[in-house]
Scaffold this motif. Structure first.
Motif, PDB file in Angstrom:
ATOM      1  N   GLU A 103       0.821  -1.213   0.000  1.00 44.59           N
ATOM      2  CA  GLU A 103       0.000   0.000   0.000  1.00 44.59           C
ATOM      3  C   GLU A 103       0.854   1.262   0.000  1.00 44.59           C
ATOM      4  N   LEU A 104       2.099   1.158   0.431  1.00 42.22           N
ATOM      5  CA  LEU A 104       2.974   2.325   0.523  1.00 42.22           C
ATOM      6  C   LEU A 104       3.477   2.782  -0.837  1.00 42.22           C
ATOM      7  N   VAL A 105       3.382   1.914  -1.843  1.00 42.28           N
ATOM      8  CA  VAL A 105       3.890   2.283  -3.165  1.00 42.28           C
ATOM      9  C   VAL A 105       2.751   2.523  -4.151  1.00 42.28           C
ATOM     10  N   MET A 106       1.537   2.643  -3.649  1.00 40.23           N
ATOM     11  CA  MET A 106       0.389   2.890  -4.505  1.00 40.23           C
ATOM     12  C   MET A 106      -0.396   4.092  -3.989  1.00 40.23           C
ATOM     13  N   SER A 107      -1.131   4.718  -4.892  1.00 37.49           N
ATOM     14  CA  SER A 107      -2.075   5.767  -4.510  1.00 37.49           C
ATOM     15  C   SER A 107      -3.460   5.145  -4.410  1.00 37.49           C
ATOM     16  N   MET A 108      -4.196   5.510  -3.370  1.00 40.26           N
ATOM     17  CA  MET A 108      -5.538   4.958  -3.154  1.00 40.26           C
ATOM     18  C   MET A 108      -6.596   6.006  -3.523  1.00 40.26           C
ATOM     19  N   TYR A 109      -7.670   5.554  -4.125  1.00 36.16           N
ATOM     20  CA  TYR A 109      -8.783   6.421  -4.510  1.00 36.16           C
ATOM     21  C   TYR A 109     -10.089   5.806  -4.045  1.00 36.16           C
ATOM     22  N   GLU A 110     -11.056   6.648  -3.703  1.00 32.98           N
ATOM     23  CA  GLU A 110     -12.392   6.160  -3.400  1.00 32.98           C
ATOM     24  C   GLU A 110     -13.187   6.074  -4.693  1.00 32.98           C
ATOM     25  N   ALA A 111     -13.811   4.933  -4.906  1.00 30.39           N
ATOM     26  CA  ALA A 111     -14.557   4.720  -6.142  1.00 30.39           C
ATOM     27  C   ALA A 111     -15.792   5.614  -6.192  1.00 30.39           C
ATOM     28  N   PRO A 112     -15.964   6.394  -7.259  1.00 29.53           N
ATOM     29  CA  PRO A 112     -17.196   7.171  -7.429  1.00 29.53           C
ATOM     30  C   PRO A 112     -18.306   6.290  -7.986  1.00 29.53           C
ATOM     31  N   ARG A 113     -19.516   6.770  -7.926  1.00 25.77           N
ATOM     32  CA  ARG A 113     -20.623   6.070  -8.571  1.00 25.77           C
ATOM     33  C   ARG A 113     -20.582   6.336 -10.080  1.00 25.77           C
ATOM     34  N   ALA A 114     -20.757   5.290 -10.849  1.00 24.47           N
ATOM     35  CA  ALA A 114     -20.863   5.464 -12.297  1.00 24.47           C
ATOM     36  C   ALA A 114     -22.132   6.234 -12.625  1.00 24.47           C
ATOM     37  N   ARG A 115     -22.048   7.090 -13.614  1.00 22.47           N
ATOM     38  CA  ARG A 115     -23.216   7.837 -14.067  1.00 22.47           C
ATOM     39  C   ARG A 115     -24.039   6.975 -15.014  1.00 22.47           C
ATOM     40  N   ARG A 116     -25.324   7.216 -14.999  1.00 16.85           N
ATOM     41  CA  ARG A 116     -26.221   6.395 -15.820  1.00 16.85           C
ATOM     42  C   ARG A 116     -25.827   6.437 -17.295  1.00 16.85           C
ATOM     43  N   GLU A 117     -25.398   7.573 -17.776  1.00 15.39           N
ATOM     44  CA  GLU A 117     -25.023   7.680 -19.187  1.00 15.39           C
ATOM     45  C   GLU A 117     -23.832   6.778 -19.518  1.00 15.39           C
ATOM     46  N   HIS A 118     -22.974   6.543 -18.535  1.00 13.11           N
ATOM     47  CA  HIS A 118     -21.845   5.638 -18.755  1.00 13.11           C
ATOM     48  C   HIS A 118     -22.312   4.189 -18.755  1.00 13.11           C
ATOM     49  N   LEU A 119     -23.228   3.854 -17.876  1.00 12.87           N
ATOM     50  CA  LEU A 119     -23.750   2.488 -17.825  1.00 12.87           C
ATOM     51  C   LEU A 119     -24.438   2.124 -19.139  1.00 12.87           C
ATOM     52  N   GLU A 120     -25.148   3.078 -19.724  1.00 15.00           N
ATOM     53  CA  GLU A 120     -25.911   2.811 -20.936  1.00 15.00           C
ATOM     54  C   GLU A 120     -25.034   2.683 -22.178  1.00 15.00           C
ATOM     55  N   LEU A 121     -23.735   2.942 -22.048  1.00 13.46           N
ATOM     56  CA  LEU A 121     -22.822   2.651 -23.145  1.00 13.46           C
ATOM     57  C   LEU A 121     -22.638   1.145 -23.314  1.00 13.46           C
ATOM     58  N   ALA A 122     -22.860   0.387 -22.233  1.00 18.70           N
ATOM     59  CA  ALA A 122     -22.673  -1.070 -22.270  1.00 18.70           C
ATOM     60  C   ALA A 122     -23.951  -1.848 -22.006  1.00 18.70           C
ATOM     61  N   HIS A 123     -24.943  -1.196 -21.380  1.00 15.15           N
ATOM     62  CA  HIS A 123     -26.150  -1.903 -20.958  1.00 15.15           C
ATOM     63  C   HIS A 123     -27.403  -1.291 -21.572  1.00 15.15           C
ATOM     64  N   ASP A 124     -28.420  -2.107 -21.717  1.00 12.87           N
ATOM     65  CA  ASP A 124     -29.714  -1.665 -22.219  1.00 12.87           C
ATOM     66  C   ASP A 124     -30.347  -0.687 -21.228  1.00 12.87           C
ATOM     67  N   PRO A 125     -30.834   0.465 -21.688  1.00  8.68           N
ATOM     68  CA  PRO A 125     -31.429   1.445 -20.767  1.00  8.68           C
ATOM     69  C   PRO A 125     -32.568   0.880 -19.930  1.00  8.68           C
ATOM     70  N   ASP A 126     -33.382  -0.002 -20.509  1.00  9.53           N
ATOM     71  CA  ASP A 126     -34.481  -0.588 -19.741  1.00  9.53           C
ATOM     72  C   ASP A 126     -33.965  -1.475 -18.610  1.00  9.53           C
ATOM     73  N   TYR A 127     -32.858  -2.147 -18.843  1.00 10.66           N
ATOM     74  CA  TYR A 127     -32.260  -2.972 -17.791  1.00 10.66           C
ATOM     75  C   TYR A 127     -31.748  -2.093 -16.653  1.00 10.66           C
ATOM     76  N   ILE A 128     -31.098  -0.993 -16.992  1.00 12.43           N
ATOM     77  CA  ILE A 128     -30.612  -0.075 -15.958  1.00 12.43           C
ATOM     78  C   ILE A 128     -31.785   0.494 -15.167  1.00 12.43           C
ATOM     79  N   SER A 129     -32.847   0.839 -15.858  1.00  7.51           N
ATOM     80  CA  SER A 129     -34.039   1.331 -15.166  1.00  7.51           C
ATOM     81  C   SER A 129     -34.585   0.297 -14.208  1.00  7.51           C
ATOM     82  N   MET A 130     -34.576  -0.959 -14.605  1.00  4.36           N
ATOM     83  CA  MET A 130     -35.052  -2.024 -13.736  1.00  4.36           C
ATOM     84  C   MET A 130     -34.222  -2.118 -12.461  1.00  4.36           C
ATOM     85  N   LEU A 131     -32.893  -2.022 -12.588  1.00  4.39           N
ATOM     86  CA  LEU A 131     -32.039  -2.102 -11.402  1.00  4.39           C
ATOM     87  C   LEU A 131     -32.368  -0.975 -10.429  1.00  4.39           C
ATOM     88  N   TYR A 132     -32.559   0.237 -10.950  1.00  7.18           N
ATOM     89  CA  TYR A 132     -32.879   1.370 -10.089  1.00  7.18           C
ATOM     90  C   TYR A 132     -34.272   1.214  -9.473  1.00  7.18           C
TER      91      TYR A 132
END
Length: 296
Positions: free
Chosen positions: A28-57
Motif C-alpha cells: 500500500e505504501l507504493v500505490m495511490s488509493m482512490y475512493e470509487a465514485p458512482r458510475a453515471r447512468r449515461e456511462h452504464l448505458e454505453l454497455a447496458h440496455d437502458p431498460d435494464y438499468i431502469s429495472m435495477l434502479y
C-alpha cells in the motif's frame, strides 16, 4: 456493505483480505488509493440496455433481499456497491488516459464479467470492465481496446456486450465445461477464448496464452489494455477445478504489461472478478499488482 448472507461466496471479507495483504506486505505504501465514485447512468448505458438499468434502479429493494437469478441477489446496499464498482473502472480509465497513473487496479465488488447487456447473473449486476471499455471508446476516442479475462468462469457478459464490436479485442481463459457453459463455440477474429479442462494447471495455461492471446494482442495493437482479473482458477480455490498459482498470475500480468508498454504507452486498467478462497485471493492479487508495478 453489499452482503447477501454469510453463506454466499461473494462476500465483504474478500476485499478485507486483499487490504490486509497490501498492508502487511507494504504494497500500500507504493500505490495511490482512490475512493470509487458512482458510475453515471449515461456511462452504464454505453454497455447496458437502458431498460435494464431502469429495472435495477426501480427494483432495488429498500429492505430484504430480491432474487435476480439463482445465485444473484440484491439487498439495500447492492445497487450503490455495483455503481461504485463500475465507477471505479471509469475512474481508472480517466487516470491512465490523463497520465495521472500508468496502471490502475480496481479492488471492487460485486464483480461484473457475467452481467450481459440486459441481464444480471453469476453474482454480477453491472459489467464493470465493459462499462470502462465502452467509456474509453466514447469519451477518449480510442479505436482499439483489449480486454483480457482470466477467471475459472467464462466472461460471457463481456463477450455478449462486444460480440459485434471489433474495436474491442476480448481474450479469455476459463474451465470448460463449466458455468456458464458458454464461450467454447465462439469463432470471431476479435474474440479469442482459451478453454481449459478440469485439472489443467500452469503448463496448459501458459502454453495456450502464448499460442493464442499474445499473437492476437500483437496483431490488434491495443491503445488500452484492460484486465478482468479473476483468481478463482487458483489451485486452492474450491469454486472450480483449475490449478493455477500466484506465479501464473505474476507471469501473465507481466506479459500483458509488456503488450501495454509496447502499444498503449503502458496504460492498463485491471478490475477484480472472481476469487473466493481468501488466502489465495489475497496472495494472487499481490502477485498481480507486483507485476503491474514492474516487480517494484
Amino acid at each position: 456493505m453489499h452482503d447477501v448472507g454469510q453463506d454466499h461466496p461473494e462476500q465483504p471479507a474478500r476485499l478485507r483480505a486483499i487490504q490486509d495483504q497490501l498492508i502487511s506486505t507494504g504494497m500500500e505504501l507504493v500505490m495511490s488509493m482512490y475512493e470509487a465514485p458512482r458510475a453515471r447512468r449515461e456511462h452504464l448505458e454505453l454497455a447496458h440496455d437502458p431498460d435494464y438499468i431502469s429495472m435495477l434502479y426501480t427494483d432495488a429493494p429498500h429492505e430484504g433481499i430480491l432474487e435476480l437469478d439463482g445465485d444473484t441477489f440484491m439487498m439495500p446496499k447492492t445497487l450503490d456497491a455495483a455503481l461504485r464498482a463500475a465507477g471505479a473502472v471509469v475512474m481508472g480509465v480517466d487516470l491512465v488516459m490523463s497520465k495521472e497513473a500508468t496502471a490502475a487496479f480496481c479492488a471492487v465488488r460485486p464483480p461484473g464479467h457475467h452481467a450481459e447487456r440486459d441481464r444480471a447473473m453469476g453474482f454480477c449486476y453491472l459489467n464493470n470492465v465493459a462499462v470502462g471499455a465502452a467509456y474509453a471508446i466514447d469519451k477518449h476516442g480510442l479505436d482499439r481496446v483489449a480486454i483480457i479475462d482470466f477467471d475459472v468462469h467464462h466472461g460471457n457478459g463481456t463477450e455478449h456486450i462486444f460480440a459485434t464490436d471489433p474495436r474491442v479485442l476480448f481474450c479469455s481463459s476459463f474451465q470448460h465445461p463449466f458455468y456458464p457453459f458458454t464461450g467454447h463455440e465462439t469463432d470471431t477474429d476479435h474474440i479469442v477464448n482459451i478453454t481449459l479442462p478440469a485439472g489443467a494447471g500452469s503448463a496448459e495455461f501458459r502454453e495456450q496464452v502464448e499460442a493464442h492471446w499474445i499473437p492476437a494482442l500483437h496483431n490488434f495493437k491495443p491503445q488500452l489494455v484492460m484486465i478482468s482479473a479473476g483468481f478463482d482458477a487458483h489451485i486452492a480455490d474450491e469454486m472450480g477445478h483449475l490449478r493455477l498459482r500466484e506465479a501464473d498470475y505474476d507471469w501473465v500480468t507481466g506479459l500483458l504489461k509488456g503488450v501495454a508498454d509496447q502499444y498503449a504507452e503502458g496504460r492498463i486498467v485491471s478490475t477484480l472478478e472472481g476469487g473466493y478462497d481468501l488466502g489465495s485471493l489475497a496472495r494472487s492479487v499481490l502477485a498481480h499488482l507486483d507485476a503491474l508495478l514492474g516487480g517494484r
